[in-house]
Design an enzyme around this catalytic site. Structure first.
Site, PDB file in Angstrom:
ATOM      1  N   LYS A   1      -3.605  -1.615  14.469  1.00 24.28           N
ATOM      2  CA  LYS A   1      -3.011  -0.578  15.315  1.00 24.28           C
ATOM      3  C   LYS A   1      -3.649  -0.593  16.697  1.00 24.28           C
ATOM      4  O   LYS A   1      -4.860  -0.751  16.825  1.00 24.28           O
ATOM      5  CB  LYS A   1      -3.164   0.789  14.631  1.00 24.28           C
ATOM      6  CG  LYS A   1      -2.078   0.952  13.569  1.00 24.28           C
ATOM      7  CD  LYS A   1      -2.427   1.966  12.552  1.00 24.28           C
ATOM      8  CE  LYS A   1      -3.598   1.466  11.767  1.00 24.28           C
ATOM      9  NZ  LYS A   1      -3.502   1.611  10.351  1.00 24.28           N
TER      10      LYS A   1
ATOM     11  N   GLU B   1       0.862  -1.202   0.000  1.00 24.36           N
ATOM     12  CA  GLU B   1       0.000   0.000   0.000  1.00 24.36           C
ATOM     13  C   GLU B   1       0.893   1.244   0.000  1.00 24.36           C
ATOM     14  O   GLU B   1       2.106   1.145   0.233  1.00 24.36           O
ATOM     15  CB  GLU B   1      -0.898   0.019   1.243  1.00 24.36           C
ATOM     16  CG  GLU B   1      -0.104  -0.015   2.556  1.00 24.36           C
ATOM     17  CD  GLU B   1      -0.814   0.699   3.697  1.00 24.36           C
ATOM     18  OE1 GLU B   1      -1.301   1.819   3.486  1.00 24.36           O
ATOM     19  OE2 GLU B   1      -0.841   0.122   4.807  1.00 24.36           O
TER      20      GLU B   1
HETATM   21  N1  PSU Z   1      -0.481   0.798   8.782  1.00 23.72           N
HETATM   22  C1  PSU Z   1       0.516   1.649   9.105  1.00 23.72           C
HETATM   23  N2  PSU Z   1       0.314   2.970   8.876  1.00 23.72           N
HETATM   24  C2  PSU Z   1      -0.806   3.434   8.246  1.00 23.72           C
HETATM   25  C3  PSU Z   1      -1.840   2.528   7.912  1.00 23.72           C
HETATM   26  C4  PSU Z   1      -1.614   1.228   8.205  1.00 23.72           C
HETATM   27  O1  PSU Z   1       1.535   1.222   9.599  1.00 23.72           O
HETATM   28  O2  PSU Z   1      -0.889   4.621   7.973  1.00 23.72           O
HETATM   29  C5  PSU Z   1      -3.057   2.980   7.151  1.00 23.72           C
HETATM   30  C6  PSU Z   1      -3.398   1.841   6.200  1.00 23.72           C
HETATM   31  O3  PSU Z   1      -3.392   2.368   4.898  1.00 23.72           O
HETATM   32  C7  PSU Z   1      -4.776   1.390   6.631  1.00 23.72           C
HETATM   33  C8  PSU Z   1      -5.356   2.689   7.092  1.00 23.72           C
HETATM   34  O4  PSU Z   1      -5.481   0.782   5.594  1.00 23.72           O
HETATM   35  O5  PSU Z   1      -4.261   3.243   7.854  1.00 23.72           O
HETATM   36  C9  PSU Z   1      -6.626   2.518   7.886  1.00 23.72           C
HETATM   37  O6  PSU Z   1      -7.299   3.755   7.875  1.00 23.72           O
HETATM   38  P1  PSU Z   1      -8.831   3.817   8.325  1.00 23.72           P
HETATM   39  O7  PSU Z   1      -8.810   3.490   9.794  1.00 23.72           O
HETATM   40  O8  PSU Z   1      -9.256   5.238   8.026  1.00 23.72           O
HETATM   41  O9  PSU Z   1      -9.563   2.799   7.511  1.00 23.72           O
END
Ligand code: PSU
Ligand code: MN
Length: 310
Positions: free
Chosen positions: A153, A19
């Site tokens: 996370k 990604e």
């Molecule tokens: N993992 C990381 N850093 C990030 C993300 C994931 O180490 O910035 C990002 C990924 O792109 C994941 C997104 O899909 O955060 C999730 O965002 P949301 O909670 O808005 O779906």
């Protein structure tokens, strides 16, 4: 699709999608994003896999970029989930970083069977009030791709995230976990939740994927593997930091897609950048694991990408 990615897929050689949000300013501070990308790239190549970084550039959904385009990837300041992709393309957005869900959609469309990220999105702790659940979870269930991550996370509700993955029918397997603990992204443990199943090798992941296909399951498999021991920020230490960051986000009225980048930034600042170093290390480690899985898949079947899709 970038030429090296297309050539590798045509030959049945290992390819791993990445990604772009994690490498952009939305995921990591400047410099750290570039380093994480470089180390992920090197780890994939060392495993014999071709990296396929996804991003929208000038309204084109890209699978694989060349080095000259990297600065635009790292500077992207807007993120796209899977449902945003059609709009980003139709409106010709100049540079939009893909999240896990958008990357999975693009990887599946390209016929790539393995994807590496840092940590997936999940169910937010304030879900009852906001309904905030990352589109990553539904995308994991929808696309026939193996995702390698260091858990979700740790500012999320990890218990509920695992419950949703169960409801959605996504197989979750741990590789090298700390006694079966669900990894906490920057930490090797997450203070409670356990991984449903452990596997002992990339080959065993491939066996799970093959069995899933034989059984008629058309979605993805989630592999969770903890941050390397020397690089973690212990979970107990992170608890209060995470709570404070979430309170700040709420007080600042941050919502929707802006929550994850905001909270990541606050936690990085509060730990003096230690979560950033851990994040870079775990992205590299996940890439190495994903590369090994892609290599094992390609070895089992010269048309490895087809094997996982059928
Ligand atoms: N993992 C990381 N850093 C990030 C993300 C994931 O180490 O910035 C990002 C990924 O792109 C994941 C997104 O899909 O955060 C999730 O965002 P949301 O909670 O808005 O779906
Ligand atoms: Mn969300």
């Amino acid at each position: 699709m970038a030429a090296p990615v297309a050539a590798a897929l045509a030959d049945g050689r290992p390819v791993v999608a990445l990604e772009s949000t994690v490498f952009s300013r939305l995921g990591l501070p400047e410099g750290a994003g570039a380093e994480a990308r470089r180390r992920a790239d090197a780890a994939l190549r060392a495993a014999g896999a071709v990296p396929a970084l996804t991003i929208v550039l000038d309204g084109v959904a890209r699978v694989g970029v060349d080095d000259a385009e990297l600065p635009r990837v790292l500077a992207a300041s807007r993120k796209v989930a899977d449902r945003d992709l059609p709009v980003a393309v139709a409106q010709r957005w100049p540079a939009a970083a893909t999240t896990v869900s958008a990357s999975l959609a693009l990887a599946a469309a390209a016929g790539i069977g393995v994807f590496a990220t840092g940590g997936i999105g999940g169910v937010h702790r304030d879900f009852a009030a906001t309904g905030d659940e990352s589109a990553d979870l539904a995308a994991l269930a929808r696309h026939p791709v193996v995702t390698v991550c260091a858990g979700a996370k740790s500012f999320l509700d990890l218990g509920r995230t695992l419950e949703r993955l169960e409801t959605l029918g996504v197989p979750v397997v741990g590789l090298g976990t700390d006694g079966g603990a669900f990894p906490g992204f920057w930490s090797r443990r997450s203070g409670g939740p356990v991984v449903p199943h452990d596997v002992s090798s990339p080959e065993e992941v491939v066996a799970v994927v093959r069995a899933a296909r034989v059984l008629g399951y058309g979605g993805g498999v989630l592999v969770v593997t903890p941050v390397p021991e020397g690089d973690e920020v212990p979970f107990d230490e992170l608890g209060p930091v995470v709570d404070a960051a979430l309170a700040e986000a709420a007080a600042a009225g941050v919502f929707g897609g802006a929550v994850t980048p905001f909270v990541l930034g606050r936690i990085a600042a509060a730990t003096g950048g230690r979560t950033v170093a851990a994040n870079v290390a775990l992205v590299e480690h996940n890439a190495a694991v994903a590369g090994a899985i892609a290599a094992a898949l390609a070895q089992e079947d010269p048309n490895g990408r087809r094997q996982i899709r059928t």
